[in-house]
Design a protein around this motif. Structure first.
Motif, mmCIF file in Angstrom:
data_model
loop_
_atom_site.group_PDB
_atom_site.id
_atom_site.type_symbol
_atom_site.label_atom_id
_atom_site.label_comp_id
_atom_site.label_asym_id
_atom_site.label_seq_id
_atom_site.Cartn_x
_atom_site.Cartn_y
_atom_site.Cartn_z
ATOM 1 N N THR A 173 3.878 12.297 0.105
ATOM 2 C CA THR A 173 4.136 11.100 0.902
ATOM 3 C C THR A 173 3.345 11.102 2.211
ATOM 4 O O THR A 173 2.972 10.040 2.716
ATOM 5 C CB THR A 173 5.635 10.948 1.185
ATOM 6 N N ARG A 174 3.063 12.267 2.752
ATOM 7 C CA ARG A 174 2.169 12.325 3.914
ATOM 8 C C ARG A 174 0.776 11.854 3.522
ATOM 9 O O ARG A 174 0.106 11.141 4.287
ATOM 10 C CB ARG A 174 2.099 13.756 4.467
ATOM 11 N N SER A 175 0.333 12.235 2.346
ATOM 12 C CA SER A 175 -0.985 11.826 1.888
ATOM 13 C C SER A 175 -1.047 10.316 1.670
ATOM 14 O O SER A 175 -2.075 9.683 1.936
ATOM 15 C CB SER A 175 -1.342 12.555 0.591
ATOM 16 N N GLY A 204 0.808 -1.211 0.000
ATOM 17 C CA GLY A 204 0.000 0.000 0.000
ATOM 18 C C GLY A 204 0.841 1.261 0.000
ATOM 19 O O GLY A 204 0.434 2.285 -0.560
ATOM 20 N N TYR A 205 2.021 1.210 0.628
ATOM 21 C CA TYR A 205 2.891 2.385 0.650
ATOM 22 C C TYR A 205 3.509 2.647 -0.712
ATOM 23 O O TYR A 205 3.947 3.763 -1.003
ATOM 24 C CB TYR A 205 3.987 2.197 1.697
ATOM 25 N N VAL A 206 3.559 1.621 -1.559
ATOM 26 C CA VAL A 206 4.044 1.763 -2.930
ATOM 27 C C VAL A 206 2.903 2.202 -3.842
ATOM 28 O O VAL A 206 3.002 3.207 -4.553
ATOM 29 C CB VAL A 206 4.643 0.437 -3.419
ATOM 30 N N ALA A 207 1.810 1.454 -3.814
ATOM 31 C CA ALA A 207 0.671 1.774 -4.661
ATOM 32 C C ALA A 207 0.108 3.155 -4.326
ATOM 33 O O ALA A 207 -0.383 3.870 -5.212
ATOM 34 C CB ALA A 207 -0.420 0.718 -4.498
ATOM 35 N N GLY A 208 0.194 3.540 -3.041
ATOM 36 C CA GLY A 208 -0.319 4.845 -2.641
ATOM 37 C C GLY A 208 0.387 5.999 -3.319
ATOM 38 O O GLY A 208 -0.211 7.048 -3.575
ATOM 39 N N ALA A 252 7.852 5.120 5.959
ATOM 40 C CA ALA A 252 8.159 6.393 5.304
ATOM 41 C C ALA A 252 9.356 6.255 4.378
ATOM 42 O O ALA A 252 9.398 6.868 3.304
ATOM 43 C CB ALA A 252 8.417 7.477 6.346
ATOM 44 N N ALA A 253 10.341 5.445 4.773
ATOM 45 C CA ALA A 253 11.483 5.194 3.891
ATOM 46 C C ALA A 253 11.016 4.558 2.592
ATOM 47 O O ALA A 253 11.481 4.903 1.498
ATOM 48 C CB ALA A 253 12.502 4.298 4.598
ATOM 49 N N LEU A 254 10.074 3.628 2.696
ATOM 50 C CA LEU A 254 9.513 2.962 1.519
ATOM 51 C C LEU A 254 8.778 3.963 0.637
ATOM 52 O O LEU A 254 9.038 4.063 -0.578
ATOM 53 C CB LEU A 254 8.586 1.841 1.972
ATOM 54 N N ALA A 255 7.857 4.709 1.222
ATOM 55 C CA ALA A 255 7.053 5.645 0.426
ATOM 56 C C ALA A 255 7.912 6.746 -0.193
ATOM 57 O O ALA A 255 7.709 7.118 -1.354
ATOM 58 C CB ALA A 255 5.959 6.252 1.293
#
Length: 370
Positions: free
Chosen positions: A141-143, A77-81, A114-117
């Motif tokens: 990235t916060r979003s 999800g952190y990638v797709a987001g 956060a490192a991932l996103a």
């Protein structure tokens, strides 16, 4: 200029002090660590996503319509987001193959998400030629974390990943999003920062984390404030008398006193006195344990043992309910502290902790092949 492939890395972080102040628009003092997440993004045919991780055997394949908030995508999800946020903001996104490789421990309170996103966002914007500056990347990235994944964090982790520089902590004002580099020279003072990963897993999207944030917002509203940032030490006692119930009083007391501890820590570091910040770290842990009530036995034991072994100060770092402890130690005491914590964990029947010495590293950067 758009590219067909790009690789970027973003670091994890240690929050030296200033816990659960970010979503209260207060102050925090994180620094980047050497462990990081590297993302390679390559343009492919179509409009879907192929997401892979060096740490996992599975491959996540998503059609364009699968990339939406609320989808149960776990870590992906952190990638797709990131792709969702870029599309939401008007960019056309082709098919992408995204491969990530992270050395940031997951669930350790060191901001692996956060490192991932951030690494993915930097690589995506590079291949698409979006030209986003670091402020725009911070908002994006916060979003991802707040709006796509649904984790109610306050932006501290993304600030650290994007803005930190080597040898410095990042003094963050979460109301203005202004930051300042503060020298963090522990080795020059024969000190070390030991990270103790308790291996008690935590998750930001948990109900307990959201409960604390909601409670702080409720307390601020009852006091007629936009956020608890507006309350200082001088007005704390009066404010506590006006709040109903012990829970809101405890939350409020932690946030106000923690902001004060951050400011005092910055003063001491600016004065070149890192050895003097120890009591502030320990006081922060006591506040998180007694007022905010987000520690667990593994965190408390690690802090107690570190202090007994000669640490100048120690505290949990990260969102709580598990994760890591940091201990500020004379460098020569690190091996003794590591042994003592391992022995204590074994005696309590906890998982064996992981430990490493860390120093302030740099923020996100492009990785050039070769």
């Amino acid at each position: 200029m758009p590219r067909t492939s790009a690789t970027w890395a973003a670091p994890g972080r240690v929050n030296l002090i200033g816990e659960h102040t970010d979503y209260n628009l207060g102050f925090a003092l994180p620094f980047a660590i050497e462990q990081s997440c590297t993302a390679t993004v390559t343009v492919v045919d179509g409009t879907g996503l192929v997401i892979r991780s060096a740490q996992r055997e599975d491959t996540v394949t998503l059609a364009e319509d699968d990339v939406r908030p609320g989808a149960d995508l776990d870590w992906a999800g952190y990638v797709a987001g990131v792709v969702w946020a870029v599309r939401r903001d008007g960019a056309r996104v082709p098919g992408l193959d995204i491969h990530v490789d992270s050395t940031v421990p997951v669930g350790a309170g060191l901001s692996s998400s956060a490192a991932l996103a951030c690494s993915v966002a930097l690589a995506v914007q590079d291949v698409l030629g979006l030209g986003l500056d670091r402020d725009a990347l911070l908002a994006l990235t916060r979003s991802v974390e707040n709006d796509f994944v649904g984790a109610p964090t306050g932006g501290l982790d993304q600030l650290a990943a994007l803005r930190c520089v080597p040898g410095h902590a990042l003094f963050c004002d979460l109301r203005s999003l202004q930051t300042r580099q503060v020298e963090l020279d522990v080795t020059g003072h024969r000190l070390a920062i030991l990270v103790i990963d308790t291996r008690a897993h935590h998750a930001h999207a948990s109900g307990e984390y959201r409960e604390r944030r909601d409670g702080c917002e409720r307390a601020a509203a009852l006091l007629g404030l936009t956020s608890l940032r507006e309350l200082d030490m001088a007005g704390l006692a009066s404010a506590l008398e006006r709040l109903p119930g012990d829970e809101l009083r405890r939350y409020t007391r932690h946030v106000v006193t923690e902001n004060e501890r951050v400011l005092r820590t910055v003063e001491l570091l600016d004065a070149g006195e890192p050895e003097s910040i120890g009591p502030l770290l320990t006081a922060s842990h006591a506040s998180l344990r007694d007022d905010y009530r987000i520690t667990v036995p593994e965190l408390d034991v690690a802090v107690e043992v570190a202090l007994r072994t000669g640490a100048l100060g120690a505290r949990m770092t990260g969102g709580g309910f598990g994760g890591s402890v940091i201990a500020l130690l004379p460098a020569e005491l690190v091996p003794a502290c590591e042994r003592a914590v391992a022995e204590a964990f074994a005696a309590h029947g906890f998982l064996e902790p992981r430990t490493f010495v860390t120093a302030a590293a740099g923020g996100a950067r492009e990785v050039v092949p070769g």
